[in-house]
Design a protein around this motif. Sequence first.
Motif, PDB file in Angstrom:
ATOM      1  N   ARG A  82       0.834  -1.204   0.000  1.00  0.00           N
ATOM      2  CA  ARG A  82       0.000   0.000   0.000  1.00  0.00           C
ATOM      3  C   ARG A  82       0.868   1.253   0.000  1.00  0.00           C
ATOM      4  NH1 ARG A  82      -3.831   0.196   4.773  1.00  0.00           N
ATOM      5  NH2 ARG A  82      -1.953   0.863   5.812  1.00  0.00           N
ATOM      6  N   TYR A  83       1.962   1.246   0.769  1.00  0.00           N
ATOM      7  CA  TYR A  83       2.889   2.380   0.804  1.00  0.00           C
ATOM      8  C   TYR A  83       3.505   2.608  -0.581  1.00  0.00           C
ATOM      9  CZ  TYR A  83       7.154   5.009   1.711  1.00  0.00           C
ATOM     10  OH  TYR A  83       8.160   5.927   1.658  1.00  0.00           O
ATOM     11  N   LEU A  84       3.976   1.522  -1.220  1.00  0.00           N
ATOM     12  CA  LEU A  84       4.584   1.647  -2.550  1.00  0.00           C
ATOM     13  C   LEU A  84       3.561   2.131  -3.578  1.00  0.00           C
ATOM     14  CD1 LEU A  84       6.767  -1.574  -2.574  1.00  0.00           C
ATOM     15  CD2 LEU A  84       7.551   0.787  -2.332  1.00  0.00           C
ATOM     16  N   TRP A  85       2.326   1.628  -3.475  1.00  0.00           N
ATOM     17  CA  TRP A  85       1.259   2.040  -4.393  1.00  0.00           C
ATOM     18  C   TRP A  85       0.970   3.527  -4.244  1.00  0.00           C
ATOM     19  CZ3 TRP A  85      -1.539   1.396  -8.528  1.00  0.00           C
ATOM     20  CH2 TRP A  85      -2.804   1.958  -8.638  1.00  0.00           C
ATOM     21  N   ARG A  86       0.868   3.996  -3.001  1.00  0.00           N
ATOM     22  CA  ARG A  86       0.591   5.418  -2.768  1.00  0.00           C
ATOM     23  C   ARG A  86       1.711   6.295  -3.313  1.00  0.00           C
ATOM     24  NH1 ARG A  86      -1.878   5.197   3.338  1.00  0.00           N
ATOM     25  NH2 ARG A  86      -3.953   4.496   2.724  1.00  0.00           N
ATOM     26  N   ARG A  87       2.950   5.889  -3.095  1.00  0.00           N
ATOM     27  CA  ARG A  87       4.088   6.662  -3.608  1.00  0.00           C
ATOM     28  C   ARG A  87       4.047   6.713  -5.131  1.00  0.00           C
ATOM     29  NH1 ARG A  87       7.984   9.061  -0.847  1.00  0.00           N
ATOM     30  NH2 ARG A  87       9.533   8.426  -2.359  1.00  0.00           N
ATOM     31  N   TYR A  88       3.727   5.593  -5.741  1.00  0.00           N
ATOM     32  CA  TYR A  88       3.622   5.544  -7.205  1.00  0.00           C
ATOM     33  C   TYR A  88       2.513   6.482  -7.687  1.00  0.00           C
ATOM     34  CZ  TYR A  88       2.023   3.778 -11.732  1.00  0.00           C
ATOM     35  OH  TYR A  88       1.597   3.683 -13.027  1.00  0.00           O
ATOM     36  N   ARG A  89       1.352   6.438  -7.036  1.00  0.00           N
ATOM     37  CA  ARG A  89       0.222   7.282  -7.430  1.00  0.00           C
ATOM     38  C   ARG A  89       0.529   8.774  -7.250  1.00  0.00           C
ATOM     39  NH1 ARG A  89      -3.780   6.029 -10.353  1.00  0.00           N
ATOM     40  NH2 ARG A  89      -5.264   7.101  -9.074  1.00  0.00           N
ATOM     41  N   GLN A  90       1.413   9.101  -6.301  1.00  0.00           N
ATOM     42  CA  GLN A  90       1.798  10.491  -6.069  1.00  0.00           C
ATOM     43  C   GLN A  90       2.946  10.922  -6.984  1.00  0.00           C
ATOM     44  OE1 GLN A  90       2.781  10.318  -1.926  1.00  0.00           O
ATOM     45  NE2 GLN A  90       0.649  10.399  -1.253  1.00  0.00           N
ATOM     46  N   GLY A  91       3.456   9.992  -7.787  1.00  0.00           N
ATOM     47  CA  GLY A  91       4.565  10.306  -8.676  1.00  0.00           C
ATOM     48  C   GLY A  91       5.908  10.328  -7.970  1.00  0.00           C
ATOM     49  N   LEU A  92       5.983   9.690  -6.802  1.00  0.00           N
ATOM     50  CA  LEU A  92       7.209   9.724  -6.008  1.00  0.00           C
ATOM     51  C   LEU A  92       7.984   8.413  -6.010  1.00  0.00           C
ATOM     52  CD1 LEU A  92       5.738  11.622  -2.927  1.00  0.00           C
ATOM     53  CD2 LEU A  92       7.113  12.572  -4.788  1.00  0.00           C
ATOM     54  N   GLY A  93       7.473   7.414  -6.690  1.00  0.00           N
ATOM     55  CA  GLY A  93       8.149   6.122  -6.679  1.00  0.00           C
ATOM     56  C   GLY A  93       7.951   5.378  -7.978  1.00  0.00           C
ATOM     57  N   PRO A  94       8.626   4.224  -8.097  1.00  0.00           N
ATOM     58  CA  PRO A  94       8.477   3.418  -9.315  1.00  0.00           C
ATOM     59  C   PRO A  94       7.101   2.773  -9.388  1.00  0.00           C
ATOM     60  CG  PRO A  94       9.788   2.255  -7.705  1.00  0.00           C
ATOM     61  CD  PRO A  94       9.537   3.614  -7.137  1.00  0.00           C
ATOM     62  N   ARG A  98      -1.505  -2.421  -7.219  1.00  0.00           N
ATOM     63  CA  ARG A  98      -2.419  -2.124  -6.112  1.00  0.00           C
ATOM     64  C   ARG A  98      -2.208  -3.148  -5.000  1.00  0.00           C
ATOM     65  NH1 ARG A  98      -7.355   0.859  -7.293  1.00  0.00           N
ATOM     66  NH2 ARG A  98      -7.327   1.427  -9.462  1.00  0.00           N
ATOM     67  N   PRO A  99      -2.397  -2.738  -3.763  1.00  0.00           N
ATOM     68  CA  PRO A  99      -2.301  -3.708  -2.658  1.00  0.00           C
ATOM     69  C   PRO A  99      -3.313  -4.830  -2.857  1.00  0.00           C
ATOM     70  CG  PRO A  99      -2.506  -1.460  -1.837  1.00  0.00           C
ATOM     71  CD  PRO A  99      -2.688  -1.401  -3.315  1.00  0.00           C
ATOM     72  N   GLY A 100      -2.891  -6.037  -2.628  1.00  0.00           N
ATOM     73  CA  GLY A 100      -3.759  -7.195  -2.810  1.00  0.00           C
ATOM     74  C   GLY A 100      -3.724  -7.768  -4.207  1.00  0.00           C
ATOM     75  N   ASN A 105       2.705  -9.829  -2.566  1.00  0.00           N
ATOM     76  CA  ASN A 105       1.880 -10.079  -1.377  1.00  0.00           C
ATOM     77  C   ASN A 105       1.701 -11.570  -1.124  1.00  0.00           C
ATOM     78  OD1 ASN A 105      -0.211  -7.332  -2.237  1.00  0.00           O
ATOM     79  ND2 ASN A 105       1.225  -7.352  -0.557  1.00  0.00           N
ATOM     80  N   ARG A 106       1.749 -12.360  -2.157  1.00  0.00           N
ATOM     81  CA  ARG A 106       1.574 -13.803  -2.033  1.00  0.00           C
ATOM     82  C   ARG A 106       2.899 -14.542  -1.844  1.00  0.00           C
ATOM     83  NH1 ARG A 106      -1.473 -11.807  -6.098  1.00  0.00           N
ATOM     84  NH2 ARG A 106      -3.713 -11.904  -5.805  1.00  0.00           N
ATOM     85  N   GLY A 107       3.993 -13.820  -1.966  1.00  0.00           N
ATOM     86  CA  GLY A 107       5.303 -14.457  -1.833  1.00  0.00           C
ATOM     87  C   GLY A 107       5.722 -15.205  -3.085  1.00  0.00           C
ATOM     88  N   LEU A 108       5.140 -14.850  -4.232  1.00  0.00           N
ATOM     89  CA  LEU A 108       5.429 -15.555  -5.481  1.00  0.00           C
ATOM     90  C   LEU A 108       6.252 -14.725  -6.459  1.00  0.00           C
ATOM     91  CD1 LEU A 108       1.922 -17.171  -6.055  1.00  0.00           C
ATOM     92  CD2 LEU A 108       3.961 -18.226  -5.064  1.00  0.00           C
ATOM     93  N   ALA A 109       6.563 -13.483  -6.106  1.00  0.00           N
ATOM     94  CA  ALA A 109       7.334 -12.617  -7.004  1.00  0.00           C
ATOM     95  C   ALA A 109       8.647 -12.236  -6.338  1.00  0.00           C
ATOM     96  CB  ALA A 109       6.541 -11.356  -7.345  1.00  0.00           C
ATOM     97  N   VAL A 110       9.644 -12.059  -7.181  1.00  0.00           N
ATOM     98  CA  VAL A 110      10.962 -11.669  -6.693  1.00  0.00           C
ATOM     99  C   VAL A 110      11.535 -10.628  -7.642  1.00  0.00           C
ATOM    100  CG1 VAL A 110      12.149 -13.570  -7.879  1.00  0.00           C
ATOM    101  CG2 VAL A 110      13.159 -12.596  -5.846  1.00  0.00           C
ATOM    102  N   ASP A 111      12.140  -9.599  -7.067  1.00  0.00           N
ATOM    103  CA  ASP A 111      12.829  -8.586  -7.862  1.00  0.00           C
ATOM    104  C   ASP A 111      14.322  -8.834  -7.727  1.00  0.00           C
ATOM    105  OD1 ASP A 111      10.411  -7.449  -8.503  1.00  0.00           O
ATOM    106  OD2 ASP A 111      10.563  -5.811  -7.061  1.00  0.00           O
ATOM    107  N   LEU A 112      15.006  -8.831  -8.860  1.00  0.00           N
ATOM    108  CA  LEU A 112      16.434  -9.173  -8.894  1.00  0.00           C
ATOM    109  C   LEU A 112      17.247  -8.050  -9.511  1.00  0.00           C
ATOM    110  CD1 LEU A 112      15.908 -12.751 -10.346  1.00  0.00           C
ATOM    111  CD2 LEU A 112      16.439 -12.196  -7.983  1.00  0.00           C
ATOM    112  N   VAL A 113      18.515  -8.008  -9.163  1.00  0.00           N
ATOM    113  CA  VAL A 113      19.445  -7.086  -9.811  1.00  0.00           C
ATOM    114  C   VAL A 113      19.863  -7.763 -11.112  1.00  0.00           C
ATOM    115  CG1 VAL A 113      21.682  -5.956  -9.654  1.00  0.00           C
ATOM    116  CG2 VAL A 113      20.272  -6.191  -7.610  1.00  0.00           C
ATOM    117  N   VAL A 114      19.447  -7.178 -12.238  1.00  0.00           N
ATOM    118  CA  VAL A 114      19.733  -7.819 -13.522  1.00  0.00           C
ATOM    119  C   VAL A 114      20.513  -6.942 -14.484  1.00  0.00           C
ATOM    120  CG1 VAL A 114      17.764  -9.382 -13.442  1.00  0.00           C
ATOM    121  CG2 VAL A 114      17.506  -7.148 -14.496  1.00  0.00           C
ATOM    122  N   GLY A 115      20.595  -5.655 -14.251  1.00  0.00           N
ATOM    123  CA  GLY A 115      21.247  -4.777 -15.215  1.00  0.00           C
ATOM    124  C   GLY A 115      20.327  -4.537 -16.399  1.00  0.00           C
TER     125      GLY A 115
END
Length: 181
Positions: A82-94, A98-100, A105-115
């Motif tokens: 929810r925090y990340l979503w709000r920042r995105y909606r305000q133009g302050l984040g990537p 939406r939350p949920g 939230n389900r533990g099925l996604a991972v963000d990696l350093v890929v270049g």
Amino acid sequence: MSSPLLRRGLVLLVCLLAPVGFAKDVKVRKAKAKVPRLVRIHTGHRLHRDAADAFERMAADARTAGQSLLVTSGWRSYQQQRYLWRRYRQGLGPKAARPGRSNHNRGLAVDLVVGSEEASPTYDWLAGNACRFGFRRTVASEPWHWEYRPKTTRAPADGEDCLGRPVTEEPTTTVVRQDAS
């Protein structure tokens, strides 16, 4: 209004209101939200246990190939999303889901350093091998975002990688030692 219609209407009204009258004495427990079974992976981040197992196998295979999979984000709580979503909606984040609705939230996604997609050996390795472990890239604008979807991720054809490129097997050579005597 005819008598049979009136009776049916009264019966219907009693059927609709009766459960309300009887429910006063009954205590109803609210169901707790199911939290996915999360486990820590070697990087300290948490993933759903099935995704974590597949990720650890994928990371080990990547290490064997000379690549390291560095995780920047795994499971996120509803509040974090929810925090990340709000920042995105305000133009302050990537960009953020939406939350949920995020697989973080389900533990099925991972963000990696890929270049970058074009010049990164890590990204190239992931694109060519992640499907063998049930992972795939699901957000076109995010090369770092990979999701565990084993039921809908196709395995590569024999002799090919996940991108359809032929797999180059290194020939195994047998070293014959001769006795010096």
